[in-house]
Design a protein around this motif. Structure first.
Motif, PDB file in Angstrom:
ATOM      1  N   TYR C  73       0.825  -1.210   0.000  1.00 12.26           N
ATOM      2  CA  TYR C  73       0.000   0.000   0.000  1.00 12.26           C
ATOM      3  C   TYR C  73       0.860   1.261   0.000  1.00 12.26           C
ATOM      4  O   TYR C  73       0.438   2.325  -0.426  1.00 12.26           O
ATOM      5  CB  TYR C  73      -0.955  -0.002   1.204  1.00 12.26           C
ATOM      6  CG  TYR C  73      -0.301   0.367   2.519  1.00 12.26           C
ATOM      7  CD1 TYR C  73       0.434  -0.552   3.252  1.00 12.26           C
ATOM      8  CD2 TYR C  73      -0.422   1.667   3.036  1.00 12.26           C
ATOM      9  CE1 TYR C  73       1.028  -0.212   4.440  1.00 12.26           C
ATOM     10  CE2 TYR C  73       0.174   2.020   4.239  1.00 12.26           C
ATOM     11  CZ  TYR C  73       0.899   1.068   4.932  1.00 12.26           C
ATOM     12  OH  TYR C  73       1.496   1.409   6.115  1.00 12.26           O
ATOM     13  N   ARG C  74       2.105   1.148   0.478  1.00 12.22           N
ATOM     14  CA  ARG C  74       2.949   2.336   0.592  1.00 12.22           C
ATOM     15  C   ARG C  74       3.414   2.838  -0.772  1.00 12.22           C
ATOM     16  O   ARG C  74       3.940   3.941  -0.874  1.00 12.22           O
ATOM     17  CB  ARG C  74       4.147   2.047   1.492  1.00 12.22           C
ATOM     18  CG  ARG C  74       3.745   1.847   2.940  1.00 12.22           C
ATOM     19  CD  ARG C  74       4.917   2.013   3.888  1.00 12.22           C
ATOM     20  NE  ARG C  74       5.883   0.950   3.782  1.00 12.22           N
ATOM     21  CZ  ARG C  74       5.882  -0.138   4.567  1.00 12.22           C
ATOM     22  NH1 ARG C  74       4.962  -0.275   5.520  1.00 12.22           N
ATOM     23  NH2 ARG C  74       6.789  -1.055   4.416  1.00 12.22           N
ATOM     24  N   ALA C  75       3.175   2.033  -1.802  1.00  8.86           N
ATOM     25  CA  ALA C  75       3.527   2.486  -3.143  1.00  8.86           C
ATOM     26  C   ALA C  75       2.684   3.699  -3.533  1.00  8.86           C
ATOM     27  O   ALA C  75       3.032   4.424  -4.463  1.00  8.86           O
ATOM     28  CB  ALA C  75       3.337   1.350  -4.138  1.00  8.86           C
ATOM     29  N   ARG C  76       1.557   3.913  -2.807  1.00 11.48           N
ATOM     30  CA  ARG C  76       0.682   5.019  -3.178  1.00 11.48           C
ATOM     31  C   ARG C  76       0.853   6.213  -2.234  1.00 11.48           C
ATOM     32  O   ARG C  76       0.093   7.158  -2.293  1.00 11.48           O
ATOM     33  CB  ARG C  76      -0.770   4.540  -3.171  1.00 11.48           C
ATOM     34  CG  ARG C  76      -1.005   3.428  -4.192  1.00 11.48           C
ATOM     35  CD  ARG C  76      -2.359   2.801  -4.033  1.00 11.48           C
ATOM     36  NE  ARG C  76      -3.425   3.759  -4.337  1.00 11.48           N
ATOM     37  CZ  ARG C  76      -4.707   3.534  -4.038  1.00 11.48           C
ATOM     38  NH1 ARG C  76      -5.053   2.411  -3.427  1.00 11.48           N
ATOM     39  NH2 ARG C  76      -5.617   4.427  -4.327  1.00 11.48           N
ATOM     40  N   ILE C  77       1.859   6.113  -1.365  1.00 14.99           N
ATOM     41  CA  ILE C  77       2.076   7.194  -0.407  1.00 14.99           C
ATOM     42  C   ILE C  77       3.375   7.919  -0.719  1.00 14.99           C
ATOM     43  O   ILE C  77       4.389   7.295  -1.040  1.00 14.99           O
ATOM     44  CB  ILE C  77       2.161   6.639   1.036  1.00 14.99           C
ATOM     45  CG1 ILE C  77       0.874   5.893   1.386  1.00 14.99           C
ATOM     46  CG2 ILE C  77       2.423   7.758   2.035  1.00 14.99           C
ATOM     47  CD1 ILE C  77       0.888   5.254   2.753  1.00 14.99           C
ATOM     48  N   GLY C  78       3.345   9.233  -0.609  1.00 18.71           N
ATOM     49  CA  GLY C  78       4.593   9.995  -0.646  1.00 18.71           C
ATOM     50  C   GLY C  78       4.808  10.570   0.740  1.00 18.71           C
ATOM     51  O   GLY C  78       3.892  11.079   1.364  1.00 18.71           O
ATOM     52  N   TYR C  79       6.018  10.427   1.235  1.00 14.36           N
ATOM     53  CA  TYR C  79       6.270  10.834   2.623  1.00 14.36           C
ATOM     54  C   TYR C  79       7.466  11.765   2.678  1.00 14.36           C
ATOM     55  O   TYR C  79       8.520  11.514   2.090  1.00 14.36           O
ATOM     56  CB  TYR C  79       6.529   9.581   3.470  1.00 14.36           C
ATOM     57  CG  TYR C  79       7.008   9.846   4.881  1.00 14.36           C
ATOM     58  CD1 TYR C  79       6.306  10.710   5.742  1.00 14.36           C
ATOM     59  CD2 TYR C  79       8.154   9.219   5.363  1.00 14.36           C
ATOM     60  CE1 TYR C  79       6.756  10.931   7.048  1.00 14.36           C
ATOM     61  CE2 TYR C  79       8.603   9.431   6.669  1.00 14.36           C
ATOM     62  CZ  TYR C  79       7.897  10.297   7.497  1.00 14.36           C
ATOM     63  OH  TYR C  79       8.334  10.515   8.773  1.00 14.36           O
ATOM     64  N   MET C  80       7.272  12.854   3.386  1.00 15.35           N
ATOM     65  CA  MET C  80       8.393  13.761   3.615  1.00 15.35           C
ATOM     66  C   MET C  80       8.580  13.873   5.125  1.00 15.35           C
ATOM     67  O   MET C  80       7.730  14.428   5.816  1.00 15.35           O
ATOM     68  CB  MET C  80       8.075  15.126   3.024  1.00 15.35           C
ATOM     69  CG  MET C  80       9.171  16.144   3.297  1.00 15.35           C
ATOM     70  SD  MET C  80       8.749  17.762   2.634  1.00 15.35           S
ATOM     71  CE  MET C  80      10.134  18.721   3.231  1.00 15.35           C
ATOM     72  N   PRO C  81       9.682  13.304   5.626  1.00 22.00           N
ATOM     73  CA  PRO C  81       9.871  13.334   7.074  1.00 22.00           C
ATOM     74  C   PRO C  81      10.295  14.726   7.548  1.00 22.00           C
ATOM     75  O   PRO C  81      10.645  15.585   6.747  1.00 22.00           O
ATOM     76  CB  PRO C  81      10.982  12.313   7.308  1.00 22.00           C
ATOM     77  CG  PRO C  81      11.722  12.274   6.031  1.00 22.00           C
ATOM     78  CD  PRO C  81      10.760  12.607   4.940  1.00 22.00           C
ATOM     79  N   GLN C  82      10.250  14.870   8.865  1.00 29.20           N
ATOM     80  CA  GLN C  82      10.568  16.166   9.445  1.00 29.20           C
ATOM     81  C   GLN C  82      12.016  16.581   9.133  1.00 29.20           C
ATOM     82  O   GLN C  82      12.278  17.715   8.786  1.00 29.20           O
ATOM     83  CB  GLN C  82      10.382  16.060  10.949  1.00 29.20           C
ATOM     84  CG  GLN C  82      10.209  17.389  11.610  1.00 29.20           C
ATOM     85  CD  GLN C  82       9.719  17.215  13.033  1.00 29.20           C
ATOM     86  OE1 GLN C  82       9.485  16.104  13.509  1.00 29.20           O
ATOM     87  NE2 GLN C  82       9.554  18.310  13.736  1.00 29.20           N
TER      88      GLN C  82
END
Lengths: 408, 263, 238
Positions: C73-82
């Motif tokens: 499912y994480r293939a559809r998430i973009g994440y920018m950490p702090q």
């Protein structure tokens, strides 16, 4: 045909020469022995001779010409029972091992002044066996066995109760012991090379007043064992590559009033092992690249080490007790880190050759499993930083600064 | 597995350019070369390298391994936010560390020997045993380093523990062995010693190496017992298994922890 | 369909209860601001959504898929950490390639932010030579790069200069335009006021408010988000 010869010998009474060769009137040595008289010379021509045991009961000279081959089997080849017999120039081969009988290629029994020279012995159980044979000379023989177990292999040169021997320039290998002397007083053993024997390159017991000079003992299973004797001189010999557990360059046991000078002990598990020695001087020898240079037990009295060189040994000196009474003086130690302010060629601070770990190992052999571990390196380092840790035994109060020693 | 390989690929690129890893290889190279210049023949060099490999390699693997994982914390989080499984991630990370360190060891120690291939007498078998042991120790102690840094959040504590583990394996353990030998000198100690040796990867590595050299002869009866044990297929198998276990156990524990932990 | 659905999600770290029975439905296609004081549970919630933290209890669905250890499912998430940390010895381009590689073949690409930040010239240098701001830009660009359906941004503008910040906000709007959902955790409330559709307010691990920004203002009587949030905090369980 034989009769005229025999008659001639009896009539003339002068030394004669008898020739043996295949295809002639005298094709076997046995027949020649049958007709020979004291003082005669038997010349044996080239060829292979398979005969029963040959007993030489008269004062004869046996000369091989063109390397005649004497083949044994289930019996001895030559047995000498008369004095002043010479045997030279033969190839003797194949005497099979026996559990009950000390068969040899040449056995001299109760006979003096024999000369056994320049023979080649191959695959014989015992090689040259001297039993109550005083004054014999064994010189320039090549003796090669191919024994694989001690039980199936005899000694190359074996002497029992035979005084005043000269054993010189022989080449022996592949037997149980290379040279074995028991109850043999006054022997001179020189220029021999004894290598690759199953047990000892040289082994003697109860043999006093003997001299061993300029011999090479190489890669023998257990090295050289010298036991229960006094007035032994060992000079300029090389004891090398006796490498294996329980192997020694030289093992001294109950030896007194003896001297080891100018010998080289190189790459042995233990260079020199001394137990129960009394008044033994060890002078000017080199102990290099051995596991232990010297292991000397506490029951060694007045054993003095002077002017020897110790370098590249895993342990220079070790003993089983802090009370060991051997003395070291004026030796060269490659690990010595002292100084020589008065420039007399000797270090100003004593050197303690026994490492702490060496002492621990001597008392608990299994500790050897830590050999070359970082912990032991630290232990050595600690000894250097705090010399109080080093066992203060057998200190050398005047360690040599250089090898060879340089006169100040 | 595909994920692990991809991560491994990029980790390799990163760590291969790491100046500490390059420095590690360079130091090993210099030391080995220096030993050749000073000592000469290959056999003695291998023997001199023994302690270097036994002491230096675990120390580097432990300290570099823990620091590396602590420093990569945030990036690991970012990677885990991608469609990547944790098992793959762990395998990639560990491989990405253990492989460059092993390569540095092989290159640093091996190259000076390779330069001299043919020209001096090089005990090929002993060298292989040395390098094999070195690689095995690298794998083992990077795995332990991972386990430590996954177990302790605080990097100072983790790093301290890594140093303690090293000190324990390299020094304290042998001190205790010596103590045991001294105290129980009246008992036959060969078999217990054998077991004690199998329990410490450093000792096992050292004994295997020593037995491969003729130094074994010095070790007397104890050495003979070890040689007899390690001389059989079974003994060698058990020793190999012990070394593999020393890698596999911390690795499995580490992987389990990595799978379950929160980032 | 919701972007994120949480049911009874709880998490404790030792004795600290970080999330307490969180029930939340974040609708798709909107920008949702996640606010709350420090230690309110914002990061833990985000990490739970990403699968970095495993809740002790409850259930999470992201874009209709249950979060259960399957990473797809994480293939559809973009994440920018702090905070942006990348391997020091890789170049920006290598980091981008690495993440692209991990996401598998055929991922979509949206280089608008990459171009907008004009990162091109920096991409070939090793990360260790890049400034903190540049790393932050890279991190933001990375989150947008693969046209994710859900963007999770943790304090995205904290390290960005005003110009970069402006570009970033444009992209935010553009992404929502194409129908993606955005979860944005921030302390900069004025920023949220301008861009967020909804606000989720977390306090002590509990949801204290969830609804449109306008509703929050109406309810607290303040026309300014900062005051409104302050009022929520003072009001406790209002």
């Amino acid at each position: 045909m034989i009769l005229p010869l025999l008659a001639g010998a009896l009539l003339l009474g002068a030394p004669r020469t008898i020739r043996v060769a295949p295809g002639t009137a005298l094709p076997t040595i046995s027949t020649a022995l049958g007709v020979a008289a004291d003082g005669d010379t038997i010349r044996v021509g080239p060829g292979e001779y398979r005969e029963p045991e040959l007993v030489i009961a008269r004062r004869l000279t046996l000369l091989g010409e063109g390397w005649p081959v004497l083949v044994g089997g289930d019996h001895q080849i030559l047995t000498v029972t008369a004095d002043d017999v010479t045997i030279a120039g033969f190839v003797l081969r194949e005497v099979s091992p026996s559990a009950t009988d000390d068969r040899a290629a040449i056995k001299v029994r109760d006979a003096g002044r024999c000369r056994i020279e320049n023979n080649t012995l191959i695959d014989t159980f015992f090689g040259i066996y001297l039993s109550r044979a005083a004054g014999c000379v064994v010189r320039g023989n090549r003796i090669r066995g191919s024994g694989t177990t001690e039980a199936l292999s005899g000694n190359a040169i074996h002497s029992w109760s035979s005084n005043d021997l000269r054993i010189e320039g022989n080449l022996v290998r592949g037997h149980r012991d290379g040279i074995y002397l028991e109850f043999t007083t006054g022997a001179v053993v020189r220029d021999n090379t004894s290598s690759g024997n199953l047990r000892y390159g040289l082994h003697f017991m109860f043999s006093n007043q003997c001299e061993y000079t300029d011999n090479h003992f190489l890669a023998n299973g257990a090295g050289v064992a010298v036991m229960y004797s006094h007035h032994v001189l060992m000079e300029r010999n090389t004891f090398a590559e006796s490498w294996g557990s329980g192997a020694y360059g030289v093992l001294l046991k109950d030896i007194s009033d003896s001297r080891l000078t100018g010998n080289r002990f190189d790459r042995n598990s233990t260079g020199l092992f001394g137990e129960g020695t009394n008044r033994v001087e060890v002078t000017g020898n080199e102990f290099t690249r051995n596991g232990w240079g010297v292991r000397i037990m506490a029951d060694a009295h007045e054993t003095a080490f002077t002017g020897n060189r110790f370098s590249g040994n895993s342990f220079d000196v070790s003993s089983n007790s802090a009370n060991a009474a051997s003395r070291f003086r004026g030796n060269y130690w490659d690990r010595y880190a002292g100084y020589d302010l008065d420039r007399d060629g000797y270090g100003d601070v004593p050197f303690a050759p026994v490492r702490l770990f060496a002492l621990v190992v001597q008392q608990n052999e299994p500790a050897l499993i830590l050999l070359r571990s970082f912990f032991v390196s630290l232990l050595d380092l600690a000894e250097r930083v705090a010399p109080v840790l080093t066992p203060r035994m057998m200190e050398d109060p005047r360690p040599l600064m250089q090898w060879p020693a340089v006169a100040p | 597995m595909r994920g692990a390989r991809k991560i491994l690929g990029y980790q390799l690129r990163d760590i291969a350019r790491n100046r500490w890893v390059i420095g590690y290889a360079a130091i090993l190279l210099l030391l080995t070369e220096a030993l050749f210049q000073l000592g000469g023949d290959g056999g003695r060099v291998v023997l001199s390298l023994l302690n270097l490999v036994l002491i230096f390699v675990p120390l580097v693997a432990l300290s570099f391994g823990t620091l590396y994982l602590y420093n990569a914390r945030e990036f690991i989080e970012l990677l885990l936010a991608q469609p990547v499984g944790r098992g793959a991630m762990f395998a990639g990370l560990w491989g990405g560390l253990a492989l460059p360190l092993s390569t540095a060891l092989l290159a640093g120690v091996g190259l000076p020997f390779l330069f001299r291939a043919g020209s001096t007498t090089i005990p090929a078998r002993s060298l292989l045993v040395l390098l094999g042991t070195g690689v095995m120790l690298t794998l083992t102690f990077t795995a332990i380093a991972f386990l430590i840094s996954l177990r302790f959040e605080d990097r100072a504590r983790g790093f301290g523990l890594a140093l303690l583990v090293w000190l324990g394996c390299a020094v304290v353990y042998d001190g205790l062995v010596l103590l045991v030998v001294t105290i129980f000198s009246r008992w036959p100690l060969e078999t217990p010693l054998l077991v004690l040796t199998l329990l410490n990867p450093l000792d096992l590595g050292r004994v295997v190496l020593l037995l491969d050299f003729d130094v074994a002869a010095l070790m007397g009866y104890t050495g003979a017992v070890f040689q007899r044990f390690l001389g059989t297929a079974l003994g060698l198998g058990i020793a190999g298994l012990a070394l593999v276990l020393w890698t596999a156990l911390p690795l499995l524990l580490g992987a389990r922890r990595f799978r379950r932990r929160d980032f | 369909m919701n972007a994120i659905t949480a049911r009874g999600v709880s998490k404790r770290f030792g004795r600290l209860e970080v999330l307490r029975q969180v029930d939340l439905e974040i609708p798709a296609g909107r920008i949702t601001g996640l606010v709350g004081p420090n230690a309110a549970g914002k990061s833990t919630f985000i990490k739970s959504v990403l699968g970095l933290v495993r809740p002790d209890a409850g259930e999470l669905q992201v874009l209709g898929q249950l979060v259960n250890g399957d990473e797809r499912y994480r293939a559809r998430i973009g994440y920018m950490p702090q905070a942006a940390h990348f391997p020091e010895n890789l170049s920006g381009a290598e980091v981008l390639a690495m993440i692209r590689d991990l996401r598998g073949p055929g991922v979509a690409s949206d280089t608008a932010l990459l171009d907008g930040f004009d990162l091109g010239p920096q991409l070939d240098k090793p990360i260790r030579t890049l400034s903190g701001g540049t790393r932050q830009k890279l991190s933001a660009a990375l989150a947008f790069l693969f046209r994710p359906d859900l963007l999770i941004l943790d304090e995205p503008t904290a390290g960005l200069d005003p110009i970069a910040s402006g570009i970033f906000k444009e992209q935010l709007a553009a992404v929502r335009e194409r129908g993606a959902s955005i979860l944005l955790a921030s302390h900069t409330l004025s920023e949220l006021e301008a861009h967020a559709d909804d606000i989720v307010f977390l306090l002590d691990g509990r949801i204290r408010f969830h609804g449109p920004v306008t509703q929050l203002m109406e309810r607290t009587g303040f026309a300014n988000l900062e005051r409104a949030v302050a009022a929520l905090m003072q009001g406790g369980a209002a």
